[in-house]
Design an enzyme around this catalytic site. Sequence first.
Site, PDB file in Angstrom:
ATOM      1  CB  SER A  47      -0.928   0.007   1.226  1.00 18.15           C
ATOM      2  OG  SER A  47      -0.156   0.037   2.421  1.00 18.15           O
ATOM      3  CB  SER A 174      17.513  -7.596   2.396  1.00 21.31           C
ATOM      4  OG  SER A 174      18.462  -7.325   3.390  1.00 21.31           O
ATOM      5  CE1 TYR A 188      15.087  -1.693   7.965  1.00 22.25           C
ATOM      6  CE2 TYR A 188      17.247  -0.958   7.231  1.00 22.25           C
ATOM      7  CZ  TYR A 188      15.945  -1.307   6.949  1.00 22.25           C
ATOM      8  OH  TYR A 188      15.498  -1.282   5.651  1.00 22.25           O
ATOM      9  CE  LYS A 192      14.693  -4.636   5.985  1.00 22.90           C
ATOM     10  NZ  LYS A 192      13.520  -5.106   5.209  1.00 22.90           N
TER      11      LYS A 192
HETATM   12  N1  LIG Z   1      12.844   3.338   1.759  1.00 21.83           N
HETATM   13  C1  LIG Z   1      14.098   2.947   1.932  1.00 21.83           C
HETATM   14  O1  LIG Z   1      15.015   3.761   2.062  1.00 21.83           O
HETATM   15  C2  LIG Z   1      14.432   1.492   1.941  1.00 21.83           C
HETATM   16  C3  LIG Z   1      13.506   0.523   2.251  1.00 21.83           C
HETATM   17  N2  LIG Z   1      13.863  -0.806   2.300  1.00 21.83           N
HETATM   18  C4  LIG Z   1      12.889  -1.833   2.651  1.00 21.83           C
HETATM   19  O2  LIG Z   1      11.839  -1.847   1.689  1.00 21.83           O
HETATM   20  C5  LIG Z   1      10.616  -2.206   2.300  1.00 21.83           C
HETATM   21  C6  LIG Z   1       9.546  -1.180   1.990  1.00 21.83           C
HETATM   22  O3  LIG Z   1       9.974   0.073   2.464  1.00 21.83           O
HETATM   23  P1  LIG Z   1       9.221   1.435   2.114  1.00 21.83           P
HETATM   24  O4  LIG Z   1       8.472   1.283   0.852  1.00 21.83           O
HETATM   25  O5  LIG Z   1      10.196   2.517   2.282  1.00 21.83           O
HETATM   26  O6  LIG Z   1       8.211   1.501   3.359  1.00 21.83           O
HETATM   27  P2  LIG Z   1       6.858   2.324   3.629  1.00 21.83           P
HETATM   28  O7  LIG Z   1       6.898   2.681   5.076  1.00 21.83           O
HETATM   29  O8  LIG Z   1       6.637   3.395   2.636  1.00 21.83           O
HETATM   30  O9  LIG Z   1       5.765   1.182   3.436  1.00 21.83           O
HETATM   31  C7  LIG Z   1       5.757   0.083   4.288  1.00 21.83           C
HETATM   32  C8  LIG Z   1       4.626  -0.857   3.933  1.00 21.83           C
HETATM   33  O10 LIG Z   1       4.636  -1.973   4.830  1.00 21.83           O
HETATM   34  C9  LIG Z   1       3.376  -2.074   5.496  1.00 21.83           C
HETATM   35  N3  LIG Z   1       3.577  -2.583   6.847  1.00 21.83           N
HETATM   36  C10 LIG Z   1       4.330  -2.027   7.829  1.00 21.83           C
HETATM   37  N4  LIG Z   1       4.230  -2.746   8.959  1.00 21.83           N
HETATM   38  C11 LIG Z   1       3.403  -3.784   8.691  1.00 21.83           C
HETATM   39  C12 LIG Z   1       2.907  -4.871   9.466  1.00 21.83           C
HETATM   40  N5  LIG Z   1       3.227  -5.026  10.754  1.00 21.83           N
HETATM   41  N6  LIG Z   1       2.087  -5.758   8.872  1.00 21.83           N
HETATM   42  C13 LIG Z   1       1.754  -5.601   7.563  1.00 21.83           C
HETATM   43  N7  LIG Z   1       2.175  -4.598   6.792  1.00 21.83           N
HETATM   44  C14 LIG Z   1       2.990  -3.693   7.352  1.00 21.83           C
HETATM   45  C15 LIG Z   1       2.839  -0.641   5.460  1.00 21.83           C
HETATM   46  O11 LIG Z   1       1.433  -0.555   5.584  1.00 21.83           O
HETATM   47  P3  LIG Z   1       0.694  -0.351   7.020  1.00 21.83           P
HETATM   48  O12 LIG Z   1       1.485   0.662   7.785  1.00 21.83           O
HETATM   49  O13 LIG Z   1      -0.677   0.071   6.685  1.00 21.83           O
HETATM   50  O14 LIG Z   1       0.730  -1.701   7.664  1.00 21.83           O
HETATM   51  C16 LIG Z   1       3.268  -0.211   4.071  1.00 21.83           C
HETATM   52  O15 LIG Z   1       2.410  -0.719   3.100  1.00 21.83           O
HETATM   53  C17 LIG Z   1      10.929  -2.383   3.788  1.00 21.83           C
HETATM   54  O16 LIG Z   1      11.134  -3.741   4.059  1.00 21.83           O
HETATM   55  C18 LIG Z   1      12.207  -1.587   3.981  1.00 21.83           C
HETATM   56  O17 LIG Z   1      12.968  -2.086   5.061  1.00 21.83           O
HETATM   57  C19 LIG Z   1      15.138  -1.203   2.032  1.00 21.83           C
HETATM   58  C20 LIG Z   1      16.098  -0.292   1.716  1.00 21.83           C
HETATM   59  C21 LIG Z   1      15.820   1.126   1.644  1.00 21.83           C
HETATM   60  C1  LIG Z   2      32.012  -1.928  -1.804  1.00 22.92           C
HETATM   61  C2  LIG Z   2      31.458  -0.576  -1.710  1.00 22.92           C
HETATM   62  C3  LIG Z   2      31.544  -0.043  -0.299  1.00 22.92           C
HETATM   63  C4  LIG Z   2      30.644   1.132  -0.138  1.00 22.92           C
HETATM   64  C5  LIG Z   2      30.641   1.696   1.255  1.00 22.92           C
HETATM   65  C6  LIG Z   2      29.494   1.223   2.065  1.00 22.92           C
HETATM   66  C7  LIG Z   2      28.285   2.056   1.909  1.00 22.92           C
HETATM   67  C8  LIG Z   2      27.147   1.421   2.595  1.00 22.92           C
HETATM   68  C9  LIG Z   2      25.886   2.138   2.323  1.00 22.92           C
HETATM   69  C10 LIG Z   2      24.755   1.451   2.971  1.00 22.92           C
HETATM   70  C11 LIG Z   2      23.478   2.197   2.771  1.00 22.92           C
HETATM   71  C12 LIG Z   2      22.393   1.626   3.606  1.00 22.92           C
HETATM   72  C13 LIG Z   2      21.068   2.221   3.225  1.00 22.92           C
HETATM   73  C14 LIG Z   2      19.968   1.620   4.014  1.00 22.92           C
HETATM   74  C15 LIG Z   2      18.639   2.118   3.545  1.00 22.92           C
HETATM   75  C16 LIG Z   2      17.546   1.624   4.402  1.00 22.92           C
HETATM   76  O1  LIG Z   2      17.282   0.467   4.486  1.00 22.92           O
HETATM   77  C17 LIG Z   2      16.863   2.655   5.192  1.00 22.92           C
HETATM   78  N1  LIG Z   2      16.534   3.800   4.410  1.00 22.92           N
HETATM   79  C18 LIG Z   2      15.623   2.137   5.806  1.00 22.92           C
HETATM   80  O2  LIG Z   2      14.702   1.820   4.856  1.00 22.92           O
END
Ligand SMILES: NC(=O)C1=CN([C@@H]2O[C@H](COP(=O)(O)OP(=O)(O)OC[C@H]3O[C@@H](n4cnc5c(N)ncnc54)[C@H](OP(=O)(O)O)[C@@H]3O)[C@@H](O)[C@H]2O)C=CC1
Ligand SMILES: CCCCCCCCCCCCCCCC(=O)[C@@H](N)CO
Length: 343
Positions: A47, A174, A188, A192
């Site tokens: 969502s 992840s 966190y 992951k």
């Molecule tokens: N954005 C980022 O920088 C990054 C994100 N990720 C990962 O990507 C994934 C999505 O992130 P992102 O799109 O930013 O997150 P958002 O917070 O924008 O969306 C999260 C989604 O997960 C749902 N959710 C959260 N908790 C629960 C629960 N307990 N049960 C069911 N559904 C749940 C939320 O809906 P609701 O709250 O209604 O339940 C929502 O739909 C995550 O796993 C995050 O760790 C990884 C790297 C970077």
């Molecule tokens: C070989 C190359 C080495 C490079 C140096 C290491 C750099 C590491 C960067 C890690 C970034 C982590 C982002 C997490 C985003 C995330 O999950 C949150 N926004 C929550 O959603």
Amino acid sequence: MGLVLLLLLLIILIIPISLLIFLAIIVRPKPTKIPLKNRHVFITGGSSGIGLALAHQAALDGAQVSILARNPTKLQEAKDSIKLSTGRDVAVFSADVRDFDAVDKAIKVAGPIDVLICNQGVFVPQELEQQPLDEIKFMIDVNLMGTFHLVKAALPNMKNNRAQKGPASIAIMSSQAGQVGIYGYTAYSASKFGLKGMAEALQQEVIGDDIHVSLIFPPDTETPGFAEENKRRPQLTSVIAASSGAMKAEEVAKKALKGIQTGSFIVPCNFEGELLSIATAGLSPQRSFLRAFVETFGGLQGFVLVGGSFTRASKFLPVTTMVTKEGFKLGRFQSSTADRPES
Ligand SMILES: NC(=O)C1=CN([C@@H]2O[C@H](COP(=O)(O)OP(=O)(O)OC[C@H]3O[C@@H](n4cnc5c(N)ncnc54)[C@H](OP(=O)(O)O)[C@@H]3O)[C@@H](O)[C@H]2O)C=CC1
Ligand SMILES: CCCCCCCCCCCCCCCC(=O)[C@@H](N)CO
């Protein structure tokens, strides 16, 4: 003299070339294709953010899409926006992944799944010392236990009749913070990293049923969740994360779906992610013999770090060095001589 050099060159070339040939012969499983068209794709966290982008693109690719999250209003909004932009109906399920019975019920009602995308996730960054235990438990419960609940509930029906239905996928969201521990992400990152151990073991248990596991490692991604996170993220966390840049949810979704459709186990999302994936490949499955070859040499992490530094200069300092350097700049750390007591 010329002959000796030629011989030397030949020997230097022969080692990598024979490794390449060897890998091309032994790499298992072989590359595969997992189609999305007319197949049931079940996306948690569908969502918002990355999950919503995944749902849009899967619907565009002709999949029958189900999304699960807690908030029914946001689910309905997602359903409406996907209908508007793709003309396709999406099934919505309101459940908390921490509640196994609720997850099990939703998955039974949704029907047999071909592609399960465990994307739900929560992230509350804070140094371990300051972070309350309930926030730590919250991240482990939603990110790690929630994914166990989903896979436990979906697996029996995914296995059932698989030979008739074609290859299936279990994809797990992840983060680059699941490849490398990052300051401010103790809980966190642990949640992951846990997913990686789960995914590696699970892949061995389900490959015989033609089910392919994908682990997706995005960098910072512009989503509603990320906007919230940014309000309280420690400055050092932001500095380190920024070294891997930021992506749009649509770009991450595109990479993720491509990885899923090719049955890739490790799915990096940007250039830095490619390097991180090589440096942290461990013994994870690798279907591409070319990548397996690079991982074999790139496993010497220095090679990757040096390679990276040609293109992105000082960004590719090892993380602890970066923390120390940036910590001093921000005045967070003191020099070890300054606060040493007089003896
Ligand atoms: N954005 C980022 O920088 C990054 C994100 N990720 C990962 O990507 C994934 C999505 O992130 P992102 O799109 O930013 O997150 P958002 O917070 O924008 O969306 C999260 C989604 O997960 C749902 N959710 C959260 N908790 C629960 C629960 N307990 N049960 C069911 N559904 C749940 C939320 O809906 P609701 O709250 O209604 O339940 C929502 O739909 C995550 O796993 C995050 O760790 C990884 C790297 C970077
Ligand atoms: C070989 C190359 C080495 C490079 C140096 C290491 C750099 C590491 C960067 C890690 C970034 C982590 C982002 C997490 C985003 C995330 O999950 C949150 N926004 C929550 O959603």
